[in-house]
Scaffold this motif. Structure first.
Motif: not given
Lengths: 116, 112
Positions: A34, A36, A44, A46, A49, A90, A96-97, A102, A104, A106-107, B42, B97-98, B103
């Motif tokens: 993703x 953001x 944030x 989106x 993605x 970001x 994956x599911x 799950x 996130x 972040x950079x 972040x 989830x995920x 936000x």
């Protein structure tokens, strides 16, 4: 383990010129990726993605990103910067599911400055 | 429009005085998250709820608690705020989830 690296902490461009924000990822799984954007004192939003469909992903506000598995990259581009694009960006990776927690990842973010 | 709402947008509290931040959503998503974002950093995940199941991150201080009384609302309680807890607090939701996270605008917390 998953990780994401944004290669530039700060990018400055002139209005009307192309934007390139670089992102490399590391993932043991097929990742979801993703981008953001965060404007000052805002949440944030989106931009786009990638979830294992087309490798060239088009997002909002003219942004797009290309997933390159061989280079483990997901760079964000825009042909022509606008003053309103000035913000923090970001790059984010998620598994994956069923593939991981799950969470996130972040950079550290890239600040985009757009000069008139 | 369906959305994630955070109240208040700006909150000032005193050192050690309990504070509660609120998040509500009209997306009917199963998962709600709380993040802490300090200046020029972040967002950092504090915890999340999948329906009524609470999932705390291992490094979230005990000072931070959360409640989710129903699908729409989730609260972040800071029992004894310290100066280091001054930050932007972001709420997010996802259907699964995920999953893609949506936000809210955030609450900027100042601790005096």
């Amino acid at each position: 383990a998953q990780s994401v690296t944004q290669l530039d902490s700060h990018v400055s461009v002139s209005e009307g010129t192309p934007v390139l924000l670089r992102c490399n990822y590391s993932s043991s799984y097929s990742p979801s990726l993703f981008w953001y954007v965060q404007h000052p004192n805002k949440g944030l939003q989106l931009l786009l993605k990638y979830t294992s469909a087309a490798t060239l992903v088009k997002g909002i506000n003219g942004f797009e990103a290309e997933f390159k598995k061989s280079e483990t990259s997901f760079h964000l581009t825009k042909p022509s910067a606008h003053m309103s694009d000035a913000a923090e960006y970001f790059c984010v990776v998620s598994g994956p599911l069923g593939g991981n927690t799950g969470k996130l990842i972040f950079g550290q973010g890239t600040t985009l400055q757009v000069k008139p | 429009d369906a959305m994630v709402i955070q109240n208040p947008r700006y909150q000032v509290t005193q050192f050690g005085k309990p504070v509660t931040l609120s998040c509500s959503q009209t997306l009917n998503h199963n998962v709600m998250y709380w993040y802490q974002q300090k200046s020029s950093q972040a967002p950092k995940l504090l915890f999340h709820y999948y329906d009524k199941d609470f999932n705390n991150e291992a490094d979230t201080p005990d000072n931070f608690q959360s409640r989710r009384p129903n699908t729409s609302f989730c609260f972040l309680d800071i029992r004894s705020p310290g100066l280091g807890d001054a930050a932007m607090y972001l709420c997010a939701t996802s259907r699964t989830h995920p999953g893609e996270q949506f936000f809210g605008p955030g609450t900027r917390l100042t601790v005096l």
